[in-house]
Design a protein around this motif. Structure first.
Motif, mmCIF file in Angstrom:
data_model
loop_
_atom_site.group_PDB
_atom_site.id
_atom_site.type_symbol
_atom_site.label_atom_id
_atom_site.label_comp_id
_atom_site.label_asym_id
_atom_site.label_seq_id
_atom_site.Cartn_x
_atom_site.Cartn_y
_atom_site.Cartn_z
ATOM 1 N N ILE A 296 7.960 52.639 -0.953
ATOM 2 C CA ILE A 296 6.894 53.638 -0.941
ATOM 3 C C ILE A 296 7.441 55.037 -0.649
ATOM 4 C CG2 ILE A 296 6.376 53.266 1.509
ATOM 5 C CD1 ILE A 296 3.815 53.983 -1.286
ATOM 6 N N SER A 297 8.572 55.116 0.071
ATOM 7 C CA SER A 297 9.135 56.429 0.409
ATOM 8 C C SER A 297 9.572 57.187 -0.838
ATOM 9 C CB SER A 297 10.332 56.266 1.360
ATOM 10 O OG SER A 297 11.423 55.633 0.708
ATOM 11 N N VAL A 298 9.956 56.467 -1.892
ATOM 12 C CA VAL A 298 10.322 57.085 -3.161
ATOM 13 C C VAL A 298 9.097 57.252 -4.052
ATOM 14 C CG1 VAL A 298 11.657 56.768 -5.277
ATOM 15 C CG2 VAL A 298 12.676 56.203 -3.092
ATOM 16 N N ILE A 299 8.212 56.282 -4.021
ATOM 17 C CA ILE A 299 7.019 56.329 -4.871
ATOM 18 C C ILE A 299 6.157 57.544 -4.532
ATOM 19 C CG2 ILE A 299 4.875 55.093 -5.434
ATOM 20 C CD1 ILE A 299 6.507 52.480 -5.068
ATOM 21 N N ILE A 300 6.119 57.948 -3.248
ATOM 22 C CA ILE A 300 5.295 59.101 -2.875
ATOM 23 C C ILE A 300 5.867 60.425 -3.366
ATOM 24 C CG2 ILE A 300 4.312 57.978 -0.834
ATOM 25 C CD1 ILE A 300 6.303 59.624 0.865
ATOM 26 N N THR A 301 7.075 60.398 -3.933
ATOM 27 C CA THR A 301 7.618 61.618 -4.546
ATOM 28 C C THR A 301 7.251 61.687 -6.028
ATOM 29 O OG1 THR A 301 9.754 60.618 -5.190
ATOM 30 C CG2 THR A 301 9.587 61.535 -2.969
ATOM 31 N N ASN A 302 6.614 60.620 -6.558
ATOM 32 C CA ASN A 302 6.228 60.584 -7.961
ATOM 33 C C ASN A 302 4.880 61.284 -8.154
ATOM 34 O OD1 ASN A 302 4.586 58.755 -10.199
ATOM 35 N ND2 ASN A 302 6.697 59.190 -10.785
ATOM 36 N N GLU A 303 4.850 62.297 -9.004
ATOM 37 C CA GLU A 303 3.645 63.109 -9.165
ATOM 38 C C GLU A 303 2.491 62.316 -9.769
ATOM 39 O OE1 GLU A 303 2.312 67.434 -11.065
ATOM 40 O OE2 GLU A 303 4.442 66.919 -10.828
ATOM 41 N N THR B 138 -0.019 65.931 2.966
ATOM 42 C CA THR B 138 1.134 65.261 3.567
ATOM 43 C C THR B 138 0.728 64.261 4.642
ATOM 44 O OG1 THR B 138 2.336 67.329 3.208
ATOM 45 C CG2 THR B 138 3.426 65.667 4.540
ATOM 46 N N ALA B 139 -0.241 64.631 5.466
ATOM 47 C CA ALA B 139 -0.661 63.727 6.546
ATOM 48 C C ALA B 139 -1.267 62.441 5.981
ATOM 49 C CB ALA B 139 -1.669 64.434 7.442
ATOM 50 N N LYS B 140 -2.079 62.574 4.937
ATOM 51 C CA LYS B 140 -2.697 61.402 4.319
ATOM 52 C C LYS B 140 -1.650 60.491 3.680
ATOM 53 C CE LYS B 140 -6.716 60.227 1.461
ATOM 54 N NZ LYS B 140 -7.759 60.778 0.545
ATOM 55 N N ILE B 141 -0.603 61.107 3.123
ATOM 56 C CA ILE B 141 0.506 60.326 2.572
ATOM 57 C C ILE B 141 1.168 59.512 3.687
ATOM 58 C CG2 ILE B 141 2.807 60.479 1.539
ATOM 59 C CD1 ILE B 141 1.809 62.967 0.021
ATOM 60 N N GLY B 142 1.357 60.160 4.842
ATOM 61 C CA GLY B 142 1.968 59.485 5.979
ATOM 62 C C GLY B 142 1.188 58.278 6.442
ATOM 63 N N PHE B 143 -0.138 58.311 6.268
ATOM 64 C CA PHE B 143 -0.976 57.189 6.708
ATOM 65 C C PHE B 143 -0.756 55.934 5.859
ATOM 66 C CE2 PHE B 143 -3.671 60.106 9.248
ATOM 67 C CZ PHE B 143 -3.775 59.315 10.392
ATOM 68 N N LEU B 144 -0.123 56.072 4.693
ATOM 69 C CA LEU B 144 0.184 54.883 3.904
ATOM 70 C C LEU B 144 1.126 53.951 4.660
ATOM 71 C CD1 LEU B 144 0.640 56.380 0.314
ATOM 72 C CD2 LEU B 144 -1.251 54.957 1.140
ATOM 73 N N MET B 145 2.085 54.531 5.367
ATOM 74 C CA MET B 145 2.974 53.723 6.186
ATOM 75 C C MET B 145 2.297 53.323 7.487
ATOM 76 S SD MET B 145 5.833 52.154 6.404
ATOM 77 C CE MET B 145 7.052 52.817 5.268
ATOM 78 N N THR B 146 1.436 54.196 8.012
ATOM 79 C CA THR B 146 0.722 53.877 9.245
ATOM 80 C C THR B 146 -0.155 52.641 9.068
ATOM 81 O OG1 THR B 146 0.671 56.221 9.862
ATOM 82 C CG2 THR B 146 -0.868 54.753 10.993
ATOM 83 N N PHE C 6 13.422 55.107 12.907
ATOM 84 C CA PHE C 6 13.616 54.393 11.647
ATOM 85 C C PHE C 6 12.576 54.810 10.610
ATOM 86 C CE2 PHE C 6 12.790 50.860 8.751
ATOM 87 C CZ PHE C 6 14.067 50.586 8.280
ATOM 88 N N TYR C 7 11.300 54.738 10.985
ATOM 89 C CA TYR C 7 10.259 55.043 10.016
ATOM 90 C C TYR C 7 10.122 56.548 9.787
ATOM 91 C CZ TYR C 7 9.113 50.149 10.243
ATOM 92 O OH TYR C 7 9.192 48.781 10.171
ATOM 93 N N GLY C 8 10.396 57.323 10.813
ATOM 94 C CA GLY C 8 10.355 58.771 10.634
ATOM 95 C C GLY C 8 11.380 59.251 9.619
ATOM 96 N N GLY D 170 3.923 63.904 9.241
ATOM 97 C CA GLY D 170 3.256 64.561 8.125
ATOM 98 C C GLY D 170 2.356 65.680 8.604
ATOM 99 N N TYR D 171 1.653 65.442 9.728
ATOM 100 C CA TYR D 171 0.806 66.473 10.320
ATOM 101 C C TYR D 171 1.640 67.666 10.793
ATOM 102 C CZ TYR D 171 -1.883 68.818 13.990
ATOM 103 O OH TYR D 171 -2.483 69.759 14.782
ATOM 104 N N LEU D 172 2.773 67.383 11.443
ATOM 105 C CA LEU D 172 3.643 68.460 11.917
ATOM 106 C C LEU D 172 4.173 69.295 10.752
ATOM 107 C CD1 LEU D 172 5.758 66.645 14.694
ATOM 108 C CD2 LEU D 172 3.851 68.250 15.011
#
Length: 425
Positions: free
Chosen positions: A29-36, A48-56, A245-247, A375-377
Protein backbone atom coordinates in the motif's frame (compact mmCIF):
# COMPACT_ATOMS: atom_id res chain seq x y z
CA UNK A 1 23.03 -41.76 12.91
CA UNK A 2 23.38 -38.32 11.36
CA UNK A 3 21.05 -35.67 12.75
CA UNK A 4 18.25 -34.61 10.38
CA UNK A 5 17.62 -30.92 9.69
CA UNK A 6 13.84 -30.88 9.44
CA UNK A 7 13.55 -27.69 11.47
CA UNK A 8 15.56 -25.82 8.83
CA UNK A 9 14.22 -27.62 5.73
CA UNK A 10 10.51 -27.93 6.60
CA UNK A 11 9.74 -25.22 9.18
CA UNK A 12 12.02 -22.30 8.29
CA UNK A 13 10.97 -22.03 4.57
CA UNK A 14 7.20 -21.72 5.23
CA UNK A 15 7.90 -19.13 7.94
CA UNK A 16 10.14 -17.24 5.52
CA UNK A 17 7.60 -17.10 2.68
CA UNK A 18 4.81 -16.37 5.17
CA UNK A 19 6.51 -13.07 5.90
CA UNK A 20 7.70 -12.37 2.35
CA UNK A 21 4.19 -12.37 0.93
CA UNK A 22 2.57 -11.11 4.12
CA UNK A 23 4.72 -7.99 3.98
CA UNK A 24 3.96 -7.53 0.29
CA UNK A 25 0.26 -7.57 1.18
CA UNK A 26 0.73 -5.24 4.13
CA UNK A 27 3.25 -2.71 2.82
CA UNK A 28 2.47 -2.75 -0.89
CA UNK A 29 0.00 0.00 0.00
CA UNK A 30 2.95 2.36 0.60
CA UNK A 31 3.65 2.29 -3.15
CA UNK A 32 0.03 2.10 -4.28
CA UNK A 33 -0.74 5.41 -2.52
CA UNK A 34 1.75 7.12 -4.85
CA UNK A 35 -0.36 6.02 -7.85
CA UNK A 36 -2.53 8.90 -9.07
CA UNK A 37 -5.26 6.64 -10.51
CA UNK A 38 -5.68 4.95 -7.14
CA UNK A 39 -5.86 8.29 -5.33
CA UNK A 40 -8.48 9.54 -7.80
CA UNK A 41 -10.57 6.35 -7.52
CA UNK A 42 -10.52 6.58 -3.72
CA UNK A 43 -10.97 10.39 -3.68
CA UNK A 44 -7.72 10.84 -1.76
CA UNK A 45 -5.87 13.46 -3.81
CA UNK A 46 -4.30 15.99 -1.43
CA UNK A 47 -5.64 14.36 1.74
CA UNK A 48 -2.45 13.08 3.40
CA UNK A 49 -4.01 12.36 6.79
CA UNK A 50 -6.81 10.30 5.23
CA UNK A 51 -4.23 8.33 3.26
CA UNK A 52 -2.43 7.60 6.54
CA UNK A 53 -5.63 6.13 7.99
CA UNK A 54 -5.44 3.30 5.44
CA UNK A 55 -2.61 1.82 7.49
CA UNK A 56 -4.25 2.85 10.76
CA UNK A 57 -7.40 0.89 9.94
CA UNK A 58 -5.32 -2.15 9.11
CA UNK A 59 -3.16 -1.97 12.22
CA UNK A 60 -5.90 -1.32 14.78
CA UNK A 61 -7.52 -4.64 13.87
CA UNK A 62 -4.07 -6.19 13.45
CA UNK A 63 -3.10 -5.25 17.00
CA UNK A 64 -6.37 -6.36 18.59
CA UNK A 65 -6.43 -9.63 16.67
CA UNK A 66 -2.83 -10.34 17.71
CA UNK A 67 -4.01 -10.89 21.25
CA UNK A 68 -6.81 -13.25 20.17
CA UNK A 69 -4.56 -15.21 17.81
CA UNK A 70 -2.00 -15.54 20.60
CA UNK A 71 -4.47 -17.58 22.64
CA UNK A 72 -5.73 -19.45 19.58
CA UNK A 73 -2.26 -20.54 18.47
CA UNK A 74 -1.53 -21.91 21.94
CA UNK A 75 -4.77 -23.88 21.74
CA UNK A 76 -4.95 -25.24 18.16
CA UNK A 77 -1.29 -24.98 17.18
CA UNK A 78 0.66 -22.80 14.73
CA UNK A 79 -0.05 -24.91 11.61
CA UNK A 80 -3.84 -24.61 11.64
CA UNK A 81 -3.60 -20.97 12.72
CA UNK A 82 -1.31 -20.16 9.79
CA UNK A 83 -3.66 -21.87 7.33
CA UNK A 84 -6.68 -19.93 8.61
CA UNK A 85 -4.80 -16.62 8.50
CA UNK A 86 -3.51 -17.22 4.98
CA UNK A 87 -7.00 -17.91 3.64
CA UNK A 88 -8.34 -14.74 5.28
CA UNK A 89 -5.72 -12.45 3.85
CA UNK A 90 -5.84 -14.06 0.40
CA UNK A 91 -9.58 -13.35 0.18
CA UNK A 92 -9.15 -9.78 1.40
CA UNK A 93 -6.58 -9.05 -1.31
CA UNK A 94 -9.23 -10.03 -3.87
CA UNK A 95 -11.71 -7.74 -2.13
CA UNK A 96 -9.17 -4.91 -2.17
CA UNK A 97 -8.71 -5.24 -5.92
CA UNK A 98 -12.48 -5.14 -6.45
CA UNK A 99 -13.01 -2.08 -4.24
CA UNK A 100 -14.48 1.00 -5.90
CA UNK A 101 -14.68 3.33 -2.89
CA UNK A 102 -12.59 4.41 0.08
CA UNK A 103 -15.02 2.80 2.53
CA UNK A 104 -14.98 -0.62 0.87
CA UNK A 105 -11.22 -0.50 0.47
CA UNK A 106 -10.83 0.40 4.15
CA UNK A 107 -12.98 -2.61 5.10
CA UNK A 108 -10.71 -4.87 3.06
CA UNK A 109 -7.64 -3.45 4.84
CA UNK A 110 -9.20 -3.97 8.26
CA UNK A 111 -10.10 -7.60 7.53
CA UNK A 112 -6.59 -8.07 6.17
CA UNK A 113 -5.33 -6.85 9.54
CA UNK A 114 -7.26 -9.64 11.28
CA UNK A 115 -5.79 -12.26 8.97
CA UNK A 116 -2.21 -11.03 9.07
CA UNK A 117 -2.28 -10.77 12.86
CA UNK A 118 -1.39 -14.48 12.94
CA UNK A 119 2.17 -13.68 11.83
CA UNK A 120 3.83 -12.95 15.17
CA UNK A 121 2.07 -15.64 17.26
CA UNK A 122 2.50 -18.34 14.60
CA UNK A 123 6.18 -17.73 13.98
CA UNK A 124 7.12 -17.37 17.63
CA UNK A 125 5.22 -20.56 18.43
CA UNK A 126 6.92 -22.51 15.65
CA UNK A 127 10.34 -21.29 16.78
CA UNK A 128 9.64 -21.99 20.45
CA UNK A 129 8.46 -25.52 19.57
CA UNK A 130 11.14 -26.41 17.05
CA UNK A 131 14.43 -24.71 17.97
CA UNK A 132 16.80 -24.85 20.95
CA UNK A 133 17.63 -21.48 22.57
CA UNK A 134 21.12 -21.28 21.06
CA UNK A 135 19.49 -21.17 17.61
CA UNK A 136 16.82 -18.60 18.47
CA UNK A 137 18.75 -15.74 16.86
CA UNK A 138 19.19 -17.52 13.53
CA UNK A 139 15.66 -18.93 13.66
CA UNK A 140 14.17 -15.48 14.28
CA UNK A 141 16.29 -14.15 11.43
CA UNK A 142 14.51 -16.57 9.10
CA UNK A 143 11.19 -14.78 9.31
CA UNK A 144 12.61 -11.31 9.87
CA UNK A 145 14.59 -11.77 6.64
CA UNK A 146 11.26 -12.43 4.93
CA UNK A 147 9.87 -9.40 6.71
CA UNK A 148 12.36 -7.17 4.88
CA UNK A 149 12.96 -9.11 1.69
CA UNK A 150 9.22 -9.03 0.97
CA UNK A 151 9.06 -5.26 0.46
CA UNK A 152 12.49 -5.20 -1.22
CA UNK A 153 11.31 -7.45 -4.05
CA UNK A 154 7.62 -6.67 -3.71
CA UNK A 155 7.81 -2.93 -4.38
CA UNK A 156 9.33 -3.32 -7.89
CA UNK A 157 6.90 -6.18 -8.64
CA UNK A 158 3.91 -4.10 -7.56
CA UNK A 159 5.05 -1.05 -9.54
CA UNK A 160 5.58 -3.23 -12.62
CA UNK A 161 2.17 -4.88 -12.19
CA UNK A 162 0.43 -1.52 -11.79
CA UNK A 163 2.07 -0.36 -15.02
CA UNK A 164 0.72 -3.41 -16.85
CA UNK A 165 -2.79 -3.76 -15.45
CA UNK A 166 -3.51 -0.91 -13.04
CA UNK A 167 -3.46 -0.82 -9.25
CA UNK A 168 -6.24 -3.44 -9.04
CA UNK A 169 -4.07 -6.07 -10.75
CA UNK A 170 -1.44 -5.83 -8.00
CA UNK A 171 -3.97 -7.03 -5.42
CA UNK A 172 -5.03 -10.02 -7.51
CA UNK A 173 -1.38 -11.01 -7.98
CA UNK A 174 -0.80 -10.88 -4.21
CA UNK A 175 -3.84 -13.12 -3.67
CA UNK A 176 -2.32 -15.67 -6.03
CA UNK A 177 0.91 -15.71 -3.99
CA UNK A 178 -1.05 -16.45 -0.82
CA UNK A 179 -3.14 -19.30 -2.24
CA UNK A 180 -0.57 -20.97 -4.48
CA UNK A 181 2.59 -20.63 -2.36
CA UNK A 182 1.92 -19.95 1.32
CA UNK A 183 -1.06 -22.26 1.75
CA UNK A 184 0.54 -25.42 0.28
CA UNK A 185 3.75 -24.84 2.25
CA UNK A 186 1.93 -24.94 5.59
CA UNK A 187 -0.35 -27.82 4.62
CA UNK A 188 2.33 -30.16 3.30
CA UNK A 189 5.58 -29.19 5.06
CA UNK A 190 4.78 -28.18 8.62
CA UNK A 191 3.64 -29.89 11.82
CA UNK A 192 3.11 -28.29 15.22
CA UNK A 193 5.72 -30.35 17.09
CA UNK A 194 8.98 -32.04 16.03
CA UNK A 195 7.75 -35.42 17.31
CA UNK A 196 4.80 -35.20 14.87
CA UNK A 197 6.95 -34.63 11.78
CA UNK A 198 7.78 -37.40 9.33
CA UNK A 199 11.23 -35.96 8.55
CA UNK A 200 12.55 -35.64 12.12
CA UNK A 201 14.80 -38.49 13.22
CA UNK A 202 15.56 -39.47 16.81
CA UNK A 203 18.87 -37.59 16.90
CA UNK A 204 17.33 -34.27 15.87
CA UNK A 205 14.40 -34.75 18.24
CA UNK A 206 16.78 -35.39 21.14
CA UNK A 207 18.88 -32.37 20.15
CA UNK A 208 15.84 -30.09 20.18
CA UNK A 209 14.48 -31.46 23.45
CA UNK A 210 17.85 -31.25 25.24
CA UNK A 211 18.37 -27.68 24.06
CA UNK A 212 14.92 -26.58 25.16
CA UNK A 213 15.47 -28.23 28.53
CA UNK A 214 18.25 -25.71 29.17
CA UNK A 215 16.06 -22.67 28.54
CA UNK A 216 16.09 -20.67 31.76
CA UNK A 217 12.52 -19.42 31.30
CA UNK A 218 11.11 -22.82 30.43
CA UNK A 219 8.73 -22.95 33.42
CA UNK A 220 7.61 -19.34 33.27
CA UNK A 221 3.83 -19.08 33.41
CA UNK A 222 1.99 -16.34 31.52
CA UNK A 223 0.99 -14.77 34.86
CA UNK A 224 4.62 -14.69 36.01
CA UNK A 225 5.69 -13.27 32.67
CA UNK A 226 3.28 -10.35 33.07
CA UNK A 227 4.87 -9.57 36.45
CA UNK A 228 8.35 -9.36 34.96
CA UNK A 229 9.31 -5.72 34.32
CA UNK A 230 11.81 -6.89 31.70
CA UNK A 231 8.95 -8.21 29.57
CA UNK A 232 7.29 -4.81 29.71
CA UNK A 233 10.54 -3.09 28.76
CA UNK A 234 10.67 -5.37 25.72
CA UNK A 235 7.01 -4.55 25.09
CA UNK A 236 7.84 -0.82 25.15
CA UNK A 237 10.76 -1.38 22.79
CA UNK A 238 8.39 -3.13 20.39
CA UNK A 239 6.01 -0.20 20.77
CA UNK A 240 8.50 2.43 19.65
CA UNK A 241 9.95 0.08 17.03
CA UNK A 242 6.43 -0.28 15.58
CA UNK A 243 6.13 3.50 15.47
CA UNK A 244 9.41 3.71 13.57
CA UNK A 245 8.69 0.73 11.32
CA UNK A 246 5.32 1.92 10.07
CA UNK A 247 6.27 5.58 10.09
CA UNK A 248 9.25 4.97 7.80
CA UNK A 249 7.95 2.08 5.69
CA UNK A 250 4.56 3.65 4.91
CA UNK A 251 5.76 7.17 4.13
CA UNK A 252 9.21 6.52 2.61
CA UNK A 253 8.04 6.26 -1.03
CA UNK A 254 5.90 9.40 -0.67
CA UNK A 255 8.75 11.24 1.10
CA UNK A 256 11.18 10.41 -1.72
CA UNK A 257 8.72 11.48 -4.43
CA UNK A 258 7.19 14.57 -2.80
CA UNK A 259 9.88 15.93 -0.48
CA UNK A 260 12.99 14.83 -2.41
CA UNK A 261 11.41 14.97 -5.90
CA UNK A 262 12.53 11.51 -7.01
CA UNK A 263 10.99 9.93 -10.10
CA UNK A 264 8.91 6.77 -9.66
CA UNK A 265 11.78 4.62 -10.93
CA UNK A 266 14.31 6.31 -8.65
CA UNK A 267 11.92 6.07 -5.70
CA UNK A 268 11.47 2.36 -6.37
CA UNK A 269 15.24 1.77 -6.50
CA UNK A 270 16.00 3.66 -3.28
CA UNK A 271 13.07 2.13 -1.41
CA UNK A 272 14.11 -1.39 -2.40
CA UNK A 273 17.71 -0.58 -1.44
CA UNK A 274 16.52 0.53 2.00
CA UNK A 275 14.75 -2.79 2.52
CA UNK A 276 17.79 -4.75 1.34
CA UNK A 277 19.99 -2.81 3.77
CA UNK A 278 17.53 -3.71 6.52
CA UNK A 279 17.73 -7.34 5.46
CA UNK A 280 21.53 -7.36 5.71
CA UNK A 281 21.28 -5.73 9.13
CA UNK A 282 18.90 -8.42 10.37
CA UNK A 283 21.32 -11.16 9.29
CA UNK A 284 24.25 -9.45 10.96
CA UNK A 285 22.40 -8.67 14.18
CA UNK A 286 21.06 -12.22 14.49
CA UNK A 287 24.58 -13.61 14.21
CA UNK A 288 26.10 -11.11 16.66
CA UNK A 289 23.31 -11.62 19.20
CA UNK A 290 23.80 -15.39 19.17
CA UNK A 291 27.56 -15.01 19.62
CA UNK A 292 27.68 -12.26 22.26
CA UNK A 293 24.49 -12.98 24.24
CA UNK A 294 24.21 -9.20 24.75
CA UNK A 295 21.02 -8.42 22.82
CA UNK A 296 19.88 -5.46 24.91
CA UNK A 297 23.19 -3.62 24.52
CA UNK A 298 23.26 -4.33 20.80
CA UNK A 299 19.68 -3.10 20.40
CA UNK A 300 20.33 0.11 22.33
CA UNK A 301 23.33 0.95 20.14
CA UNK A 302 21.29 0.24 17.00
CA UNK A 303 18.57 2.63 18.17
CA UNK A 304 21.17 5.37 18.68
CA UNK A 305 22.54 4.81 15.17
CA UNK A 306 19.02 4.95 13.76
CA UNK A 307 18.24 8.22 15.52
CA UNK A 308 21.45 9.73 14.17
CA UNK A 309 20.63 8.60 10.63
CA UNK A 310 17.14 10.10 10.75
CA UNK A 311 18.54 13.38 12.10
CA UNK A 312 21.01 13.49 9.21
CA UNK A 313 18.22 12.78 6.70
CA UNK A 314 16.09 15.63 7.93
CA UNK A 315 19.06 18.04 8.19
CA UNK A 316 20.80 17.56 4.86
CA UNK A 317 19.95 19.28 1.58
CA UNK A 318 21.51 16.44 -0.41
CA UNK A 319 18.60 14.25 -1.54
CA UNK A 320 20.66 11.13 -2.16
CA UNK A 321 22.22 11.36 1.31
CA UNK A 322 18.76 11.81 2.82
CA UNK A 323 17.51 8.71 0.99
CA UNK A 324 20.52 6.71 2.18
CA UNK A 325 20.04 7.83 5.79
CA UNK A 326 16.34 6.92 5.70
CA UNK A 327 17.52 3.49 4.58
CA UNK A 328 19.86 3.30 7.58
CA UNK A 329 16.95 4.30 9.80
CA UNK A 330 14.83 1.47 8.39
CA UNK A 331 17.74 -0.95 8.81
CA UNK A 332 18.02 0.07 12.47
CA UNK A 333 14.35 -0.71 12.95
CA UNK A 334 14.96 -4.17 11.50
CA UNK A 335 17.89 -4.77 13.80
CA UNK A 336 15.87 -3.85 16.88
CA UNK A 337 12.98 -6.03 15.72
CA UNK A 338 15.39 -8.96 15.59
CA UNK A 339 16.61 -8.15 19.11
CA UNK A 340 13.15 -7.71 20.60
CA UNK A 341 11.88 -10.99 19.14
CA UNK A 342 14.96 -12.80 20.41
CA UNK A 343 14.37 -11.37 23.91
CA UNK A 344 10.68 -12.28 23.74
CA UNK A 345 11.34 -15.94 22.95
CA UNK A 346 14.12 -16.04 25.53
CA UNK A 347 11.91 -14.73 28.37
CA UNK A 348 8.77 -16.71 27.54
CA UNK A 349 8.26 -20.48 27.57
CA UNK A 350 6.95 -22.94 24.98
CA UNK A 351 3.57 -22.84 26.69
CA UNK A 352 3.30 -19.03 26.75
CA UNK A 353 5.10 -18.08 23.51
CA UNK A 354 1.89 -17.54 21.55
CA UNK A 355 0.16 -15.39 24.16
CA UNK A 356 3.34 -13.40 24.87
CA UNK A 357 3.79 -12.65 21.16
CA UNK A 358 0.11 -11.81 20.78
CA UNK A 359 0.24 -9.23 23.55
CA UNK A 360 3.45 -7.88 22.02
CA UNK A 361 1.67 -7.55 18.69
CA UNK A 362 -0.82 -5.17 20.30
CA UNK A 363 1.86 -2.50 19.95
CA UNK A 364 1.04 -2.38 16.25
CA UNK A 365 -2.09 -0.37 17.07
CA UNK A 366 0.10 2.55 18.10
CA UNK A 367 2.19 2.04 14.99
CA UNK A 368 -1.00 2.26 12.97
CA UNK A 369 -1.97 5.63 14.39
CA UNK A 370 1.57 6.79 13.63
CA UNK A 371 0.90 6.78 9.89
CA UNK A 372 -2.18 8.99 10.28
CA UNK A 373 -0.45 11.24 12.83
CA UNK A 374 2.55 11.71 10.57
CA UNK A 375 0.20 12.47 7.69
CA UNK A 376 -1.42 15.14 9.87
CA UNK A 377 1.99 16.61 10.76
CA UNK A 378 2.88 16.77 7.07
CA UNK A 379 -0.45 18.46 6.25
CA UNK A 380 -0.14 21.15 8.95
CA UNK A 381 3.49 21.71 7.92
CA UNK A 382 2.48 22.47 4.36
CA UNK A 383 3.83 19.21 2.95
CA UNK A 384 7.11 19.35 4.89
CA UNK A 385 8.26 16.09 6.54
CA UNK A 386 10.69 17.63 9.08
CA UNK A 387 8.34 17.56 12.08
CA UNK A 388 7.11 14.06 11.24
CA UNK A 389 10.67 12.68 11.09
CA UNK A 390 11.58 14.51 14.31
CA UNK A 391 8.74 12.57 15.95
CA UNK A 392 10.44 9.34 14.83
CA UNK A 393 13.81 10.47 16.22
CA UNK A 394 12.26 11.01 19.67
CA UNK A 395 10.85 7.49 19.61
CA UNK A 396 14.23 6.01 18.69
CA UNK A 397 15.82 7.80 21.66
CA UNK A 398 13.16 6.44 24.03
CA UNK A 399 13.73 2.93 22.70
CA UNK A 400 17.47 3.20 23.32
CA UNK A 401 16.85 4.27 26.93
CA UNK A 402 14.49 1.31 27.51
CA UNK A 403 17.02 -1.21 26.21
CA UNK A 404 19.86 0.35 28.20
CA UNK A 405 17.88 -0.41 31.39
CA UNK A 406 18.13 -4.13 30.55
CA UNK A 407 21.88 -4.12 29.90
CA UNK A 408 23.08 -4.49 33.55
CA UNK A 409 21.19 -7.78 33.93
CA UNK A 410 22.60 -9.39 30.80
CA UNK A 411 24.89 -12.35 31.36
CA UNK A 412 26.41 -14.91 29.04
CA UNK A 413 25.14 -18.42 29.50
CA UNK A 414 27.58 -20.65 31.36
CA UNK A 415 30.12 -22.28 29.06
CA UNK A 416 29.47 -25.75 30.41
CA UNK A 417 25.77 -25.41 29.59
CA UNK A 418 26.57 -24.60 25.97
CA UNK A 419 28.99 -27.49 25.85
CA UNK A 420 26.33 -29.85 27.15
CA UNK A 421 24.02 -28.77 24.32
CA UNK A 422 26.74 -29.28 21.74
CA UNK A 423 27.47 -32.72 23.13
CA UNK A 424 23.99 -33.82 22.12
CA UNK A 425 24.36 -32.52 18.57
Amino acid sequence: MKRSRARWLYIAPPIFFFWVFGQMDKLGISVIITNEDFLKDMDLLGDTAKIGFLMTGFLVLYGLANIAWGFIVDRIGPRKTAIIGTVIWGLTMILGGLSSSYGLFMISRMILGIGEAVLFPVCNKFISNWFPPKEFGRAQSTWIIGDYLGPAIGIPIIIFTIGLGGWEASFFLLAVFSFLINLPLFIFLTRDQPKQHYAVNKVELQYIQDGQGSQHANNTSFKDLLKNYKYWMIWFVMLVDSVLFYGISFWLPTYLEKARHFSTALMSSWTSTAWILALVTVLLVGYIADKTRKPSLIGAVIFVIGAGALFTAVSTEVSYLAAAMMGVGLAAVGGVLEISQLLLVDYSSKETAGKAAGLMGFTNIVGGFTTAFMGYLVDVSGGNFTTAIAFLIINAALGAIALFTLVPGERKKPLNQKQDINANA
